[in-house]
Design a protein around this motif. Sequence first.
Motif, PDB file in Angstrom:
ATOM      1  N   ARG A 131      16.707 -16.978   1.518  1.00 65.82           N
ATOM      2  CA  ARG A 131      15.926 -17.183   2.738  1.00 65.82           C
ATOM      3  C   ARG A 131      16.610 -18.190   3.656  1.00 65.82           C
ATOM      4  O   ARG A 131      16.661 -18.015   4.878  1.00 65.82           O
ATOM      5  N   ILE A 132      17.139 -19.259   3.056  1.00 60.97           N
ATOM      6  CA  ILE A 132      17.829 -20.277   3.851  1.00 60.97           C
ATOM      7  C   ILE A 132      19.070 -19.678   4.515  1.00 60.97           C
ATOM      8  O   ILE A 132      19.359 -19.942   5.683  1.00 60.97           O
ATOM      9  N   ALA A 133      19.821 -18.857   3.735  1.00 57.96           N
ATOM     10  CA  ALA A 133      21.005 -18.217   4.298  1.00 57.96           C
ATOM     11  C   ALA A 133      20.618 -17.297   5.452  1.00 57.96           C
ATOM     12  O   ALA A 133      21.302 -17.235   6.476  1.00 57.96           O
ATOM     13  N   HIS A 134      19.485 -16.586   5.277  1.00 57.30           N
ATOM     14  CA  HIS A 134      19.009 -15.711   6.351  1.00 57.30           C
ATOM     15  C   HIS A 134      18.633 -16.542   7.576  1.00 57.30           C
ATOM     16  O   HIS A 134      18.988 -16.197   8.712  1.00 57.30           O
ATOM     17  N   MET A 135      17.922 -17.643   7.317  1.00 57.15           N
ATOM     18  CA  MET A 135      17.498 -18.499   8.431  1.00 57.15           C
ATOM     19  C   MET A 135      18.698 -19.103   9.152  1.00 57.15           C
ATOM     20  O   MET A 135      18.657 -19.320  10.363  1.00 57.15           O
ATOM     21  N   ALA A 136      19.761 -19.395   8.394  1.00 54.78           N
ATOM     22  CA  ALA A 136      20.948 -19.989   9.014  1.00 54.78           C
ATOM     23  C   ALA A 136      21.627 -19.018   9.968  1.00 54.78           C
ATOM     24  O   ALA A 136      22.379 -19.435  10.850  1.00 54.78           O
ATOM     25  N   HIS A 137      21.375 -17.724   9.798  1.00 52.95           N
ATOM     26  CA  HIS A 137      22.035 -16.713  10.625  1.00 52.95           C
ATOM     27  C   HIS A 137      21.061 -15.924  11.490  1.00 52.95           C
ATOM     28  O   HIS A 137      21.468 -14.961  12.137  1.00 52.95           O
ATOM     29  N   HIS A 138      19.787 -16.312  11.479  1.00 52.97           N
ATOM     30  CA  HIS A 138      18.802 -15.577  12.263  1.00 52.97           C
ATOM     31  C   HIS A 138      17.906 -16.548  13.024  1.00 52.97           C
ATOM     32  O   HIS A 138      17.663 -17.677  12.587  1.00 52.97           O
ATOM     33  N   ASP A 139      17.424 -16.082  14.133  1.00 45.96           N
ATOM     34  CA  ASP A 139      16.534 -16.869  14.980  1.00 45.96           C
ATOM     35  C   ASP A 139      15.166 -16.984  14.313  1.00 45.96           C
ATOM     36  O   ASP A 139      14.597 -15.983  13.851  1.00 45.96           O
ATOM     37  N   GLY A 140      14.638 -18.201  14.269  1.00 48.74           N
ATOM     38  CA  GLY A 140      13.384 -18.430  13.570  1.00 48.74           C
ATOM     39  C   GLY A 140      12.186 -17.765  14.224  1.00 48.74           C
ATOM     40  O   GLY A 140      11.216 -17.417  13.549  1.00 48.74           O
ATOM     41  N   LEU A 141      12.231 -17.568  15.530  1.00 50.62           N
ATOM     42  CA  LEU A 141      11.088 -16.981  16.241  1.00 50.62           C
ATOM     43  C   LEU A 141      11.111 -15.458  16.201  1.00 50.62           C
ATOM     44  O   LEU A 141      10.118 -14.824  15.839  1.00 50.62           O
ATOM     45  N   THR A 142      12.246 -14.860  16.544  1.00 56.04           N
ATOM     46  CA  THR A 142      12.309 -13.398  16.704  1.00 56.04           C
ATOM     47  C   THR A 142      12.916 -12.683  15.502  1.00 56.04           C
ATOM     48  O   THR A 142      12.829 -11.453  15.417  1.00 56.04           O
TER      49      THR A 142
END
Length: 820
Positions: free
Chosen positions: A388-399
């Motif tokens: 999840r952290i890796a995803h968050m590091a590469h994706h926008d938290g809102l969209t």
Amino acid sequence: MTAAKKMPGKPAAEMFDDIPVLQRKWRAALKPGERLPRYEDVMLGSLGRLADHIALLKNDGVLELSRSGRYVQKWLGEERWDIPVAELSPDCATALSEAAGSALATGRPHQASAHCVRDGMVRTYDVLALPTSSRWGATLVGAYVNERGAQYNLLDAIFSSTDDAVVSLATLRDAGGKPFDLQVVHHNRSAGELLKVASGSLLWRRIGEGSTLLASPEVMEFLLKAVSGGRGEQLEIESEARYLRLSATAFADVVSLTISDVTALKRRDASFRLLFDNNPMPMWVFDAETKEFLSVNDAAVQHYGYSRATFLRMKLHEIWPEDEWDSHAEALERVGDAYHSSRNWRHLRADGSEIEVLTFGRRVAFDDRDGYLVAVVDITERRKAEARIAHMAHHDGLTDLPNREHFQERLKQALGQAGGKRVGVLYIDLDLFKNINDSFGHPVGDRLLKQVAERLTIAVRGANLAARLGGDEFAVILAADVSPNEASACASLLIDMVKAPYDLDGQEMVIGASIGIALSPGDGTTPEELMRNADMALYRAKSEGGGVHHFFEREMDLQAQRRRDMELDLRRAFANGEFELHYQPLVSIASDRISGFESLLRWRHPDKGMISPAEFIPVAEDIGLIIQLGEWVLREACAEAVKWPVDVKVAVNLSPAQFRSRNLVQVVISALAQSGLSPKRLELEITESIFLAETDANLAILHQLRELGVGISMDDFGTGYSSLSYLRSFPFDKIKIDRSFVKDLAQRPDCGAIVRAISGLGRSLNIPTTAEGVETEDQLDWLRAEGCNEVQGFLFSAARPAAEIGKLLADFGQRTSRAA
């Protein structure tokens, strides 16, 4: 235990005298310049009685026994000569080889000790090796051997020194031949200590009549059973807070009993059981050979879902996924006494679900079987969290769209795989989004951004990628050899999708989109170049009113380069003192005299000459240099104005950025104090742009400045949106009519009407008016007729350097005199 006969030889004291004698003899025989003394000088002649103790060894590639005295022959148990040392008894061969080898290596006599066992007796010998040279070329070693000290029985030594109690018992039988008791016939020292009796008090005692633990019914039954069975038996008992292990073996009517104190072992086992059984971490023990589970703790049963009975019928591979059987097995083959996971492993639970684990193990003995104790750490949730952290590091938290970092990585990848084919970058900026965000709040703005992201996700598929770069900025990668027409069509589609109405809580909202497009390789070959150029194309699309797309053009890059050059030049110019102030006169219509000067900033570039303020002032504002420049202008203008006549004022323009810095009042006070200029001679000119944000704070600053006695002028009046409301908000000291209205006074009636209205407004509010940009006598006459108070423009003078102000004042004075 029988005493061993001593071999003939001298007493120990005499032997210790022999070694120094031989060492002195060797040194005396060593001649200057020679490495070793000659054999005949050391070994022949006056050895006398010592000859029996000498073995002559020859080193000719292989160490051989060349000669030996009678004492040495008895020690060796060998009378032959000229045989390899390796054929002698191992203990003697080792002693001779090591002593001779050390002597030959150092070229010096070498003394060593040798321990030899004969008939169970341990004897200690001193060996002195004397290296010599011979006339035949080979190196000879004379080895002196003699026994040192007393002998001792090896078995007695072991028997006496062990911590275990060793007791020899004789069986006592009744008239019918049935054993009924046992008698102690021998025991070691530890037996007395372990059984807590005085030394010697056990010997020849019947154990049934004593008070030791041997007399207990349990131990007596155990010993008599050993006599009857004739085989080894074991028993563990607890006595006086000690745990004892008894091992008995019978040889006819003689019983050998060994008693071991296993208290520490039992405590360790109890500690192990406590740590193992009650440990919250899943743990088990498996057989090192068969891989069967030997024991599992409660945590393992609970975590894996197998019952304990099921676990103990299983082997390790049954909790491994089949695709990892080989890698698990290979890893087990490599483990030593301890190991920890070199990687994450997958395990199967009883319900078929998989968990990801780390394992840590140590080799242990368990129920007399060789096994491994294993602890398991379940990292399934941790791995999910890491994902999840890796995803968050590469994706926008809102969209949940890819973010800028992910976008750049994918763009780099697409360019690397393009092979010279086109890759497109579309920069998207939402039109009117700020209005909705400001009017309805950030929660509504966030929901709108999510819906925009959903539309982009639907439109951008395959190898292409849509991302949110931040705020209301999005970007798209077109990776499939896109043509300019296809990129244009995609941009038009996206604009149409984005501008379609949005329904937020039953309220329809409409926004738009502007798009900048850059295509590789023509517009750039790196992610940085493409993104920068797409951004410049977006800027052009926004400047055209928005709602359109625009391709990057090289002219944009040239403009951007000129802008970057100007930024660098501006910073250097301020440090190098390239700025100067020019002053344009303000003329009173009533008196036809100069009433003041407006200070105007000028930049004299060393290579490009004078640069227009219209070019560099906006750039200075963007890079934050305007605040420093503004402070310099204030100080410089005040310092110059103090040289003028006391009725001549100086006007200084202020930037909105100076208000945002929140130290404007202090800067003005400092400039006045340093120059000595009266506050009443300073006018500060502002535009209505300072009221577009933080209005209350900026009004407060204006009031503070006015309280100092400084005049406040509204510049460019009539060009904004709410000029009249600003006049109500603050009591300005002057209104300046913008030059755009003065320029067309004669040609456009509407300009005349506006000037007339502003002049009338000023008279009504008792605020003087100044007209800018006066260039003709007709304009001056018109403004005089409309009641304007003050004028400035090329009709009177362009802005002049400070050095020309004196002449300008003088010329105006003479003109006024002539007019009078």
